[in-house]
Design a protein around this motif. Structure first.
Motif, mmCIF file in Angstrom:
data_model
loop_
_atom_site.group_PDB
_atom_site.id
_atom_site.type_symbol
_atom_site.label_atom_id
_atom_site.label_comp_id
_atom_site.label_asym_id
_atom_site.label_seq_id
_atom_site.Cartn_x
_atom_site.Cartn_y
_atom_site.Cartn_z
ATOM 1 N N ARG A 185 33.272 34.798 29.391
ATOM 2 C CA ARG A 185 33.357 35.040 30.896
ATOM 3 C C ARG A 185 33.636 33.559 31.265
ATOM 4 O O ARG A 185 34.634 33.621 32.224
ATOM 5 C CB ARG A 185 32.405 35.571 31.385
ATOM 6 C CG ARG A 185 32.479 35.787 33.009
ATOM 7 C CD ARG A 185 31.110 36.696 33.445
ATOM 8 N NE ARG A 185 31.163 38.171 33.112
ATOM 9 C CZ ARG A 185 30.474 38.824 32.199
ATOM 10 N NH1 ARG A 185 29.395 37.693 31.437
ATOM 11 N NH2 ARG A 185 30.658 39.891 32.074
ATOM 12 N N GLU A 186 32.917 32.744 31.200
ATOM 13 C CA GLU A 186 33.349 31.292 31.822
ATOM 14 C C GLU A 186 34.707 30.819 31.017
ATOM 15 O O GLU A 186 35.318 30.202 32.084
ATOM 16 C CB GLU A 186 32.187 30.324 31.370
ATOM 17 C CG GLU A 186 30.626 30.652 31.759
ATOM 18 C CD GLU A 186 30.718 30.431 33.420
ATOM 19 O OE1 GLU A 186 31.907 29.606 34.004
ATOM 20 O OE2 GLU A 186 29.899 31.229 34.099
ATOM 21 N N THR A 187 34.832 31.044 30.146
ATOM 22 C CA THR A 187 36.538 30.426 29.529
ATOM 23 C C THR A 187 37.469 31.383 30.241
ATOM 24 O O THR A 187 38.369 30.816 30.608
ATOM 25 C CB THR A 187 36.480 30.607 28.011
ATOM 26 O OG1 THR A 187 35.382 29.922 27.484
ATOM 27 C CG2 THR A 187 37.593 30.234 27.442
ATOM 28 N N ALA A 188 37.406 32.679 30.230
ATOM 29 C CA ALA A 188 38.562 33.478 31.154
ATOM 30 C C ALA A 188 38.491 32.838 32.617
ATOM 31 O O ALA A 188 39.559 32.877 32.925
ATOM 32 C CB ALA A 188 38.115 34.890 31.055
ATOM 33 N N THR A 189 37.486 32.606 33.067
ATOM 34 C CA THR A 189 37.512 32.239 34.451
ATOM 35 C C THR A 189 38.006 30.773 34.619
ATOM 36 O O THR A 189 38.969 30.702 35.441
ATOM 37 C CB THR A 189 36.202 32.273 35.193
ATOM 38 O OG1 THR A 189 35.555 33.329 35.035
ATOM 39 C CG2 THR A 189 36.179 31.703 36.655
ATOM 40 N N ALA A 190 37.972 29.866 33.719
ATOM 41 C CA ALA A 190 38.385 28.595 33.701
ATOM 42 C C ALA A 190 39.751 28.508 33.469
ATOM 43 O O ALA A 190 40.514 27.682 34.182
ATOM 44 C CB ALA A 190 37.835 27.520 32.486
ATOM 45 N N PHE A 191 40.306 29.662 32.623
ATOM 46 C CA PHE A 191 41.735 29.525 32.219
ATOM 47 C C PHE A 191 42.574 30.563 33.225
ATOM 48 O O PHE A 191 43.576 30.938 33.000
ATOM 49 C CB PHE A 191 42.141 29.919 30.745
ATOM 50 C CG PHE A 191 41.743 28.749 29.968
ATOM 51 C CD1 PHE A 191 42.966 27.968 29.584
ATOM 52 C CD2 PHE A 191 40.619 28.481 29.576
ATOM 53 C CE1 PHE A 191 42.720 26.464 28.885
ATOM 54 C CE2 PHE A 191 40.130 27.267 28.493
ATOM 55 C CZ PHE A 191 41.421 26.545 28.201
ATOM 56 N N GLY A 192 41.682 31.348 34.038
ATOM 57 C CA GLY A 192 42.532 32.538 34.863
ATOM 58 C C GLY A 192 43.048 33.407 34.001
ATOM 59 O O GLY A 192 43.859 33.980 34.464
ATOM 60 N N LEU A 193 42.381 33.960 32.927
ATOM 61 C CA LEU A 193 42.693 34.863 31.997
ATOM 62 C C LEU A 193 41.741 36.050 32.075
ATOM 63 O O LEU A 193 40.551 35.879 32.510
ATOM 64 C CB LEU A 193 42.800 34.394 30.636
ATOM 65 C CG LEU A 193 43.755 33.449 30.366
ATOM 66 C CD1 LEU A 193 43.656 32.650 28.982
ATOM 67 C CD2 LEU A 193 45.183 33.666 30.610
ATOM 68 N N PRO A 194 42.078 37.301 31.848
ATOM 69 C CA PRO A 194 41.210 38.393 31.820
ATOM 70 C C PRO A 194 40.303 38.327 30.669
ATOM 71 O O PRO A 194 40.510 37.721 29.658
ATOM 72 C CB PRO A 194 42.326 39.745 31.727
ATOM 73 C CG PRO A 194 43.532 39.249 30.992
ATOM 74 C CD PRO A 194 43.510 37.722 31.572
#
Length: 850
Positions: A185-194
């Protein structure tokens, strides 16, 4: 938490070129501490293939057993002929599939493989162990692969040997990050990905027909879910992909059922436990331990339980420490490793299954504090306890159970029992009300309402409202409880680097207090006169006070005792600065520093015995003024003091002349230096006070609140004290109360005034009785000289036949000056004679030579 990048990619579609270091940089920018990015297999190169052992020749002529093996590697060697390989391991047999590195390959650590002669044979490669492949620390034997893998295929891809693993130090408030779900979840938020949430599964509702459960303490356990899988193949083993993910995450594969529970815990963040259903007797109960109950945990340790421990139990007694570790009596068995025997608390067993075929999965949500206290009480750390004490998503229990059931059915051939047990307390959504501009005010920059809402939604919050936001906190974030918690999330997701670098502006009219200013002035003045500041620990013990020679009834022996002292030798708070200061002096002298002038300022603690017991303040609300006052009343007095210690030469010898050792007068002068910074005149009198020499001890007096008050002592230490403490001979010391000196300050300390008129100096030698203190003579001279006297200094003391037996001569230099004119000879003579007359009247002095 170790997070393999290949595993993260299952939940977030990261671009193909994104490396582990780039992911680490984004997570660090979001407030996570990435300690390292391990590049597994970075120095590994093939050919590394799957081989099948065709023949084994035992070589017995050597000191250790050596085997000469023929291994089929298919077409990987370019000829199709078997490879002849020397190997010392004995955990494989003919027909086993193994991992073979052929000549030309390079193993982790830069170990190049070539064909070479050893033990009288030519070895054409190497059969590899797990440690040689970088898969773990196990070097006890060769990696034996399942039989279904084809000979000659690439083992690097098969074993996922090339990967990047992020090693993340998860803080105690971010328990959700101890899972791939949270980090994804943090990685998706950091890269702006779903995000593909692994916990979004179709989960059946509780139907009451599952394995029974009873929860007697709903505060410590507000949710438990039980699922059952039957028909499990006990011989089933964890597939390679599952083992490799566990290994990369830092866990050791054990057995299929245990590996599945560990895998789901790492994936979703919900710890779970698997029980052998045939070893359970009666419903699973969650309760507090009873006095005298015992439990043998999975680590083989028999533990006596505490009534505060939360346990999982059945009719036979405890079968696990809730949220910490399961019990050995109900563990999953792969083979019949429990022959008929007496098992503690269960009586004789006449039949045991050949391995576990029926598994009961338990998923629960336990109170953080309860689990943390149990783990610390038994000194038993576990991955489950680590997560529960940081906070686990209560809604993840059912999803974790479903995921584990699916894996058992898929990998062990089991059948999911339709019965589902759910015992749960009603849980209302947690909401926090926050002004939309609150993050702006906290950060000192404008984010705007839209950005605030967007960032809160990125972490899973539901946001409603306009100027006043009502934020529904996600269940996996128990750390979000106040507006400042939400503001922190907005700030970190927006980027700490975007915060402006601004210095705080203190409100006008606030600065250092009078006490702080005096403290600083004293430190500067002592440093300016050659003293070096030391900071000592504020703890003392009876041995140190005995060394100072303090009488038994001395107030400095009445000390406050620490509940948990750092050392049993120093269990008290100091009542004087001298023990720590003199100890520092002794250590430095022992290290070759012979000439020392040290000083220290700090608090001492002087209990009177009348202090009331301290009240326990509430933790759920701000203490009232009355409660704070009551707490302060329970504290001992804590005056701030200053102390000086001197040893060796005070003035060095050189071409300019001989040196001078430090003596009692230097300690007194240090006290005068301190007093001058407070604008206070000290009166110095002879005294007897431990730990000073009775004939070289000065009592220091000042006028405090209109009364003559003892503010400290100075002089040479008693020889017995010097010997007991291992100090240099003739060591001198001073200690004074800074708080009393502050109270004695007449007001703002005036700076020195430079007069434009000349000074007139007059010397006066007075003969007095030897018992008359010099301070009395000085006071009489000051009183008689009047306002024209600028300063007075005793510069000589003489005794001898010329002044008579029992008499002494005190010589003073008197400086006279008028602020508005040059003094005349008559004025100077009148002032001098008035000073002498006052001394004669008050002390019985006679003018020497008169």
């Amino acid at each position: 938490m170790r997070a393999p990048l290949s595993w993260l990619r299952e939940y977030v579609d990261l671009p193909a070129g994104v490396t582990g270091r780039e992911v680490a940089e984004r997570l660090i920018a979001a407030g996570f501490e990435v300690e390292a990015v391990d590049r597994l297999g970075a120095d590994l190169s093939g050919p590394l293939v799957v081989g099948r052992v065709l023949a084994i020749e035992e070589l017995t002529e050597f000191k250790k057993p050596i085997r000469y093996c023929q291994v089929d590697v298919g077409a990987a060697n370019g000829t199709g002929e078997p490879q002849n390989i020397i190997c010392g391991a004995r955990n494989f047999a003919v027909g086993d599939k193994v991992v073979v590195v052929l000549p030309g390959g390079v193993l982790p650590g830069g170990f190049e493989i070539t064909a070479r002669t050893t033990y009288g044979r030519v070895s054409e490669g190497m059969i590899c162990s797990a440690r040689e492949l970088g898969m773990g620390d196990d070097h006890g034997g060769i990696v034996v692969l399942p039989p279904e893998y084809e000979v000659g295929i690439d083992a690097i891809a098969l074993l996922e040997l090339v990967d990047e693993v992020l090693d993340i130090a998860v803080t105690s408030d971010r328990g959700y990050a101890l899972s791939m779900r949270g980090l994804a979840r943090e990685t998706a938020t950091a890269f702006g990905l779903p995000l593909r949430d692994p916990a979004l599964l179709d989960v059946p509702e509780g139907n009451g027909s599952g394995y029974p459960a009873v929860v007697s303490d709903t505060v410590a356990c507000d949710r438990i879910v039980l699922r059952t899988v039957t028909g499990v193949r006990p011989e089933a083993r964890s597939p390679l992909w599952l083992q490799r993910r566990l290994q990369k995450a830092g866990m050791r594969p054990i057995s299929l059922a245990v590996d599945i529970t560990n895998y789901v815990m790492l994936e979703i963040g919900q710890p779970l436990h698997a029980y052998d259903r045939t070893r359970l007797s009666g419903p699973i109960a969650v309760r507090r331990a009873r006095a005298g109950e015992k439990l043998t945990t999975l680590d083989g340790t028999a533990r006596t339980l505490d009534p505060e421990d939360l346990v999982i139990a059945d009719d036979s007694g405890p079968i696990g420490l809730a949220g910490v570790m399961g019990g050995a009596d109900t563990e999953i068995a792969e083979v019949a490793d429990h022959p008929p025997a007496l098992t503690a608390g269960r009586g004789p067993q006449t039949e045991w299954p050949v391995g576990t075929t029926e598994v009961v999965l338990e998923m629960a949500h336990f109170d953080q504090v309860t689990v943390a206290r149990t783990a610390r009480r038994h000194k038993l750390g576990s991955e489950a306890a680590r997560r529960f004490e940081r906070g686990v998503d209560p809604e993840a229990a059912a999803a974790a159970g479903q995921r584990a059931v699916d894996l058992l059915v898929l990998l062990a051939g089991g059948t999911a029992d339709p019965g589902v047990t759910v015992v749960a307390e009603p849980r209302e959504p947690r909401t926090v009300t926050i002004p939309a501009d609150h993050p702006d005010r906290v950060a000192g920059m404008a984010y705007g309402r839209e950005a605030v809402v967007r960032h809160l939604q990125e972490i899973g919050c539901e946001v409603a409202g306009s100027d006043e936001l009502t934020v529904t906190v996600p269940t996996w974030r128990p750390d979000l409880a106040e507006p400042n918690d939400l503001a922190e999330e907005v700030i970190r997701l927006a980027g700490y680097t975007a915060l402006p670098a601004t210095l705080p502006r203190p409100p006008a009219g606030r600065g250092l207090t009078a006490r702080q200013r005096l403290h600083r002035r004293v430190g500067r003045a002592l440093a300016g006169t050659g003293h070096v500041e030391v900071l000592s620990a504020p703890f003392v013990g009876p041995a140190q006070l005995d060394g100072l020679g303090l009488p038994d009834d001395d107030a400095r022996r009445r000390a406050a005792r620490l509940v948990n002292p750092i050392s049993d030798e120093t269990p008290w708070l100091r009542t004087t600065l001298l023990p720590g200061l003199l100890d520092a002096l002794r250590r430095n002298v022992g290290r070759g520093s012979g000439d020392l002038a040290l000083y220290e300022t700090g608090l001492v603690f002087r209990p009177t015995g009348a202090e009331a017991p301290a009240a326990r303040l509430p933790v759920d609300a701000r203490p009232t003024d009355e409660q704070v006052a009551e707490l302060e009343a329970a504290l001992p007095a804590q005056p701030r003091r200053v102390a000086v210690a001197l040893a060796g030469a005070r003035e060095q010898a050189g071409w300019w002349g001989g040196g001078r050792p430090a003596d009692w007068a230097d300690a007194v002068e240090a006290a005068r230096t301190v007093a001058r910074e407070a604008g206070v005149e000290l009166a110095v009198e002879n005294d007897r006070h431990a730990p000073w020499h009775p004939g070289r001890c000065a009592a220091l007096y000042a006028s405090v609140d209109g009364a003559r008050t003892l503010v400290g002592h100075a002089g040479e230490l008693h020889p017995r004290v010097v010997k007991a403490l291992g100090l240099p001979e003739r060591t001198c010391a001073m200690e004074a109360d800074l708080d009393l000196l502050e109270r004695a300050t007449p007001g703002l300390v005036a700076g020195p005034r430079v007069s434009s008129f000349p000074v007139a100096t007059q010397d006066v030698a007075l003969v007095v009785d030897a018992s008359v203190p010099a301070v009395d003579v000085e006071a009489a001279l000051r009183a008689g000289a009047g306002e024209l006297l600028e300063s007075l200094r005793l510069f000589d003391v003489f005794t001898g036949e010329q002044v008579g037996q029992g008499r002494k001569s005190l010589a003073y230099a008197l400086r006279f000056r008028a602020p508005d004119r040059t003094l005349t000879a008559d004025e100077l003579t009148e002032a001098r004679e008035a000073a002498v007359a006052a001394a004669v009247e008050r002390t019985g002095a006679t003018l020497r030579g008169g």
